[in-house]
Structures are given as structure tokens and as C-alpha cells.
Design a protein around this motif. Structure first.
Motif, PDB file in Angstrom:
ATOM      1  N   GLU A 219       0.830  -1.207   0.000  1.00  0.00           N
ATOM      2  CA  GLU A 219       0.000   0.000   0.000  1.00  0.00           C
ATOM      3  C   GLU A 219       0.868   1.262   0.000  1.00  0.00           C
ATOM      4  O   GLU A 219       0.568   2.232  -0.708  1.00  0.00           O
ATOM      5  CB  GLU A 219      -0.924  -0.001   1.217  1.00  0.00           C
ATOM      6  N   GLU A 220       1.966   1.219   0.751  1.00  0.00           N
ATOM      7  CA  GLU A 220       2.873   2.367   0.809  1.00  0.00           C
ATOM      8  C   GLU A 220       3.489   2.646  -0.561  1.00  0.00           C
ATOM      9  O   GLU A 220       3.570   3.794  -1.002  1.00  0.00           O
ATOM     10  CB  GLU A 220       3.975   2.084   1.824  1.00  0.00           C
ATOM     11  N   GLN A 221       3.889   1.566  -1.251  1.00  0.00           N
ATOM     12  CA  GLN A 221       4.477   1.737  -2.584  1.00  0.00           C
ATOM     13  C   GLN A 221       3.425   2.211  -3.586  1.00  0.00           C
ATOM     14  O   GLN A 221       3.725   2.988  -4.497  1.00  0.00           O
ATOM     15  CB  GLN A 221       5.102   0.419  -3.051  1.00  0.00           C
ATOM     16  N   GLY A 222       2.195   1.723  -3.413  1.00  0.00           N
ATOM     17  CA  GLY A 222       1.103   2.181  -4.266  1.00  0.00           C
ATOM     18  C   GLY A 222       0.871   3.673  -4.137  1.00  0.00           C
ATOM     19  O   GLY A 222       0.634   4.374  -5.124  1.00  0.00           O
ATOM     20  N   ASN A 223       0.943   4.164  -2.900  1.00  0.00           N
ATOM     21  CA  ASN A 223       0.778   5.611  -2.665  1.00  0.00           C
ATOM     22  C   ASN A 223       1.907   6.408  -3.324  1.00  0.00           C
ATOM     23  O   ASN A 223       1.675   7.501  -3.861  1.00  0.00           O
ATOM     24  CB  ASN A 223       0.758   5.895  -1.158  1.00  0.00           C
ATOM     25  N   LYS A 224       3.121   5.842  -3.296  1.00  0.00           N
ATOM     26  CA  LYS A 224       4.249   6.537  -3.921  1.00  0.00           C
ATOM     27  C   LYS A 224       4.078   6.583  -5.438  1.00  0.00           C
ATOM     28  O   LYS A 224       4.354   7.614  -6.071  1.00  0.00           O
ATOM     29  CB  LYS A 224       5.558   5.836  -3.555  1.00  0.00           C
TER      30      LYS A 224
ATOM     31  N   GLU B 257       1.250   6.545  -6.985  1.00  0.00           N
ATOM     32  CA  GLU B 257       0.172   7.498  -7.233  1.00  0.00           C
ATOM     33  C   GLU B 257       0.692   8.936  -7.190  1.00  0.00           C
ATOM     34  O   GLU B 257       0.306   9.772  -8.014  1.00  0.00           O
ATOM     35  CB  GLU B 257      -0.927   7.307  -6.196  1.00  0.00           C
ATOM     36  N   ALA B 258       1.613   9.209  -6.257  1.00  0.00           N
ATOM     37  CA  ALA B 258       2.173  10.563  -6.140  1.00  0.00           C
ATOM     38  C   ALA B 258       3.006  10.920  -7.371  1.00  0.00           C
ATOM     39  O   ALA B 258       2.910  12.031  -7.902  1.00  0.00           O
ATOM     40  CB  ALA B 258       3.023  10.662  -4.869  1.00  0.00           C
TER      41      ALA B 258
ATOM     42  N   GLU C  75       0.678  11.516 -10.311  1.00  0.00           N
ATOM     43  CA  GLU C  75       0.018  12.823 -10.230  1.00  0.00           C
ATOM     44  C   GLU C  75       0.976  13.943 -10.653  1.00  0.00           C
ATOM     45  O   GLU C  75       0.592  14.872 -11.383  1.00  0.00           O
ATOM     46  CB  GLU C  75      -0.460  13.064  -8.805  1.00  0.00           C
TER      47      GLU C  75
END
Length: 573
Positions: A215-220, A222-223, A226
């Protein structure tokens, strides 16, 4: 914008480029001829009331010119495609060769996904630069000049308008381009970062899930996505502004020409055919520069990609590849006071190493993790050059024309070899579409190494698809496959790196049995993690903290009760 590195690629294939430019200029000449004939037909048909019999040859001539121009444009595009294909192939070949020259010690520090993105996406970005932007830049200089030379004797007023208004297009193009350059470079950096990071995350996805970090890597991701979206929209915004400005300037310029022609035509100061010819020509006069403006922003992407590509190609290399000599015969490998320090480090990985490997001899390197065994293996393979000392092949410096000869005689089984998305037999031969002769040879070798017995549970035996898209082999099965591959290569020298590491007892024994068969009558250098695999070797080299502290036969080293004895004792405890 002109990039010297990219221009140098043109200098390697000048014929294709100049043929393409010549065809473009010739097409422009045919366009002049075609418009002149069209203006003449309209003048004769509607104003001079000339009959169809007189107009027919002119009309046929116009059709012939139009057909010839279409053929010219076709070959122009064909030569442009060939030019791009040759350049992309050359650049990719040099990148791949550079990877080989830099060696694994350098490449391990690079993000593999980013390297793949540069090799694929980065080189693909060059297509528009060579196929569109650079030829259009030449056309923008030559074609308007040709048009001015033709129009000036016919209508000096229109030619003055053409001459004064054309420079406004590149002026605004360069002005806006300076603002967009940084945005384009940032966009390329982000897409390279995103592509490389995404590929690396996908490779380690299983580990991330197990550790609960997906999940942490997914957020990265996504950032970064963006940031790339925002950067892309910023670049597109400037591209739209640039297109609007260039189109507006071109439209106003054409309007000035049209008004000038109309006023003089109404007052009777100008011939209708010349006026119509000039008016038809006006949009085509500005078209090369307008097209250049549309390709200009794409060229900025190519510039950003080229910066990374040529920075990589200009990295100083450690190796020089030489063509192998089939008559080369190995007698000995000698390390003379060899030390090596990895780039950007101050501590030597290995220091003052001296040993000799004779033809037909088997040596095993043992020691704790970080003692320098893998560094010695890379040095012996010729993948890196010593910081100090010399490595000799048959008494001659390895890096003085010996690399190709030496490496062509080695079968190397690394600690973590790659399994390709092919059948087991194709992975052994390292090629697809094997004939029956090769398949029979692989079957025989697989029986000798024990691979055939270990894959009895595979649905199609040696024809079973493995790797990406295929079934997953166990660690023992993979090691036996790699050893069978070494058998298949039938080379006289064998290098092995921790082949029994992380194997269970049964798999380890199968691999040891295969090794005993493989090492017969071969020169071998082995990195051993488990000391049970080195009982049959001629000599053992014991490493400790980057130094060669002991060497000798297994029995002799045990009797000395020193470093090797303690390693054996620690493994058995």
C-alpha cells in the motif's frame, strides 16, 4: 533546437538524410509548378475564354505533376523511416554494448526499470526528432527561400511581406520554447522515474505483499503519477499557446498578402494568374515554419531523452571488448598482487591477491559473506579491471587483448541466473525453435545432470514452458537447468557462483552429483557457500575481509586448524 550528439548520428548516415531533404525540396518545386499550372488553367478558362482543346494539355500536365509530387512525398517518407530505423538501431546497439563494457558492478547501482525505459521509450522519442523536426528545420530554411526566389520577380510587394513576416514565427517559437524547455525536461524525468519505479515494484511485488508494504508503494506510485499528470498538462498548455501564436501570425501574414493582392488586382495593377499563383502559394510558404513549430515541443522531449542517453554512453568504461580468437588455448590464469576498490568507495574490496589457476585444475573460493569472493569472480571473468596489480592469461595481461579469447572459453553459472519465458530445452540452448539434433543432445545431457529425473512432474518434460508465462521451477530444478546449460555450451572453463545456496538437502545432493560429472576434465573456479560442495576440488582459496589468508588441498587446510578448519567446524555445529 540543435543537439550536437543527435546531429552526430546524422553524420553516420548522411545519404539517407540528404536524400530525404532533397526529395522534400523537389516536392516543393513540383508544388510551385502545380500551382502555376492551376492558376494558368483558371486564368485561361474563366478570363480568357480559351477552349478545352487548348486547356487539355495543361490539365494533363498538372495531373502528371501532381502524381509525381505524390510519388516524391511517398519516397521522402520512406527514406525518413529508414533513417530513423538505422539511427535507433545504432543507438540501442551502443547502449547494450555500453552495458556490457561497464559491467555488472556499475549496472547494479542503476535502477533496472529506468535503464529499460531509456533503452525503449528514450530511443523511441528520437523518432520524431529525426523523422519530423530535423528535416523540417532544413525545409524551413530551403523551401521559403525557393518560394521567395520564384515570387520576387513576379511580385516584389508580396515577396517583401513574405520576407518580413516569416521571421516572426521562429522568434515566438524560440521565445515560448525557452519557457517550455524546463517543463519538458521535468516531464521526461518524471516519466523515466515512474516507468523505472513501476517496473522495479512489479518485480518485487510478492515481497512487498508479504512484508505488508504494498500500500505504501502504491501511494508513492500514485504521487509520481500525479506529478507526471500535472507536468504533462503544463507542457500541453504551453504547446497550445505556442500553436495559437504561430497560427495567428501565419494567418495575419497570409491576410496581409491577400489584401495586397486584392487591392492591386482591383485597381488593375496586377495580372490575375500571378495574383492567384501568389495567393495559393502563401499558405505553403508559411507551412514549413508552422510545421516546425508543432514539432518543436516534441523535439524538447527528444532533447531531454538524449541528455540521459548520451550521458550514459559517455560514462568511462572499465572494459574493452575484443574479438575472440578461435585458436586461443588456455594454459593458466594468474592474479599478481591484485587489489580492487569499487567506484565511490574508499575501502578495498580485495587487496594483494595472488594465486594461479592452471588448465584442468579446480579451485574453490570459500569465506564468510563480504570476504571478497564475488569480487574475485568478477575480476576473473574480466567484468571489472583491477585497481592495482595484474591478471594474466597465459602470461599476458587479460585486459590487453585477451578478454574476448578468455570469455569465449568460459561457461558461467551465476548465483541468480535469469530464466527466460521459453521451454526448458530452449532455456538450456539459449535459443528458440530447436532442431531434432539439438533436442536429442539436450535430452542426453539432462539425463547426465539429473535434470530429466527432477522434472518428471512437469507436464511436457523438457518442452514445458517456464519463466514468465510458464510454470515455476524449484530452486534445485533451476540449478540443474543452469548446470545442464553449462554442459551444453561445452566450454573448457567453468565458473560457478554459490550454486547450492538456499537448496534443501536432496536438491543439494542432486546438484553436487551433477557437479562431479561436470567438473571432470574441466578448469573450474567455484564460489562455495556450503563446504560439502568443495570436497572434490584440487585446491581451496580461503578469503577473510578481502584478503587471501589460506590456500591448499581440503585435507591439508583442515589439518592446519586455522580459517578453513573454523569454517568447517562452524558449518557442522
Amino acid at each position: 533546437m540543435i543537439n550536437r550528439n543527435l546531429i552526430s548520428e546524422i553524420q553516420k548516415t548522411p545519404r539517407l538524410f540528404f536524400v530525404s531533404v532533397f526529395l522534400s525540396v523537389f516536392s516543393a518545386f513540383l508544388l510551385l509548378w502545380e500551382y502555376w499550372l492551376i492558376a494558368k488553367i483558371i486564368q485561361n478558362a474563366f478570363l480568357d475564354n480559351i477552349g478545352i482543346k487548348v486547356l487539355k494539355p495543361i490539365f494533363i500536365q498538372a495531373v502528371v505533376v501532381l502524381t509525381l509530387r505524390m510519388i516524391t512525398d511517398y519516397f521522402d517518407d520512406l527514406y525518413a523511416q529508414k533513417l530513423v530505423g538505422v539511427i535507433q538501431k545504432n543507438v540501442r546497439s551502443r547502449i547494450i554494448q555500453k552495458v556490457a563494457l561497464l559491467g555488472p558492478s556499475y549496472m547494479e547501482k542503476k535502477q533496472s526499470g529506468a535503464m529499460l525505459s531509456m533503452l525503449l521509450d528514450g530511443v523511441d522519442t528520437l523518432e520524431t526528432y529525426f523523422r519530423s523536426y530535423l528535416p523540417q528545420l532544413i525545409k524551413s530554411l530551403l523551401i521559403p527561400t525557393l518560394f521567395l526566389l520564384v515570387v520576387s520577380p513576379l511580385d516584389y510587394i508580396a515577396s517583401v511581406i513574405f520576407f518580413l513576416t516569416l521571421p516572426l514565427i521562429p522568434f515566438f517559437m524560440i521565445l515560448i520554447g525557452k519557457w517550455t524547455k524546463n517543463a519538458s525536461e521535468r516531464q521526461w524525468r518524471l516519466i523515466t522515474q515512474l516507468s523505472g519505479y513501476l517496473q522495479d515494484v512489479l518485480r518485487g511485488l510478492e515481497t512487498l505483499v508479504v512484508l505488508g508494504r504494498s500500500e505504501e508503494q502504491g501511494n508513492k506510485i500514485e504521487a509520481i503519477s500525479e506529478a507526471y499528470r500535472v507536468s504533462t498538462l503544463r507542457v500541453q498548455r504551453w504547446a497550445f499557446i505556442s500553436s495559437l501564436a504561430l497560427e495567428l501570425i501565419a494567418t495575419i501574414s497570409i491576410a496581409l498578402v491577400a489584401v495586397s493582392l486584392g487591392l492591386r488586382l482591383v485597381s488593375g495593377e496586377m495580372n490575375y494568374q500571378i495574383a492567384l499563383f501568389t495567393l495559393l502559394l502563401a499558405p505553403e510558404y508559411y507551412k514549413p515554419m508552422r510545421s516546425l513549430g508543432s514539432y518543436f515541443h516534441v523535439s524538447l522531449d527528444a532533447e531531454a531523452a538524449a541528455t540521459d542517453i548520451y550521458a550514459f554512453l559517455n560514462v568511462s568504461e572499465e572494459l574493452t571488448l575484443k574479438i575472440k580468437d578461435e585458436s586461443f588455448s588456455f594454459s593458466d590464469l594468474t592474479f599478481e598482487n591484485v587489489s580492487y576498490r569499487y567506484p565511490e568507495t574508499k575501502v578495498y574490496a580485495v587487496q594483494d591477491i595472488n594465486f594461479r589457476l592452471k588448465a584442468g585444475e579446480s579451485l574453490a573460493m570459500v569465506g564468510q559473506s563480504g570476504s571478497g569472493k564475488s569480487t574475485i569472480m568478477q575480476l576473473a571473468l574480466g567484468l571489472i579491471k583491477p585497481t592495482k596489480g595484474r591478471i594474466l592469461i597465459n602470461g599476458k595481461d587479460m585486459h590487453d587483448g585477451q578478454i574476448g579469447h578468455w570469455q569465449s572459453r568460459i561457461s558461467y553459472v551465476p548465483q541468480k541466473p535469469y530464466l527466460f519465458g521459453m521451454s526448458i530445452s530452449e532455456n538450456i540452448a539459449m535459443e528458440a525453435n530447436l532442431d531434432q539434433t539439438k533436442k536429442k543432445r539436450i535430452e542426453k545431457l539432462a539425463q547426465e545432470t539429473g535434470l530429466s529425473e527432477s522434472i518428471l512432474n512437469c507436464p511436457q518434460g523438457l518442452d514445458t514452458l517456464v519463466g514468465q508465462g510458464g510454470i515455476e521451477l524449484s530452486g534445485g530444478q533451476q540449478e540443474l537447468l543452469y548446470l545442464t546449460r553449462a554442459f551444453y555450451e561445452a566450454r573448457e572453463i567453468l565458473f560457478l557462483d554459490e550454486v547450492t545456496d538456499n537448496l534443501d538437502i536432496i536438491s543439494e545432493q542432486n546438484v553436487i552429483n551433477a557437479l562431479n560429472n561436470l567438473l571432470r576434465k574441466k578448469t573450474s573456479l567455484i564460489i562455495a557457500h556450503r563446504l560439502t560442495t568443495v570436497e572434490q576440488v584440487d585446491r581451496i582459496l580461503v578469503f577473510h575481509e578481502g584478503h587471501l589468508v589460506e590456500q591448499g588441498k581440503p585435507g591439508q587446510l583442515k589439518a592446519q586448524k586455522n580459517y578453513y578448519y573454523n569454517l568447517v567446524k562452524g558449518e557442522n555445529s
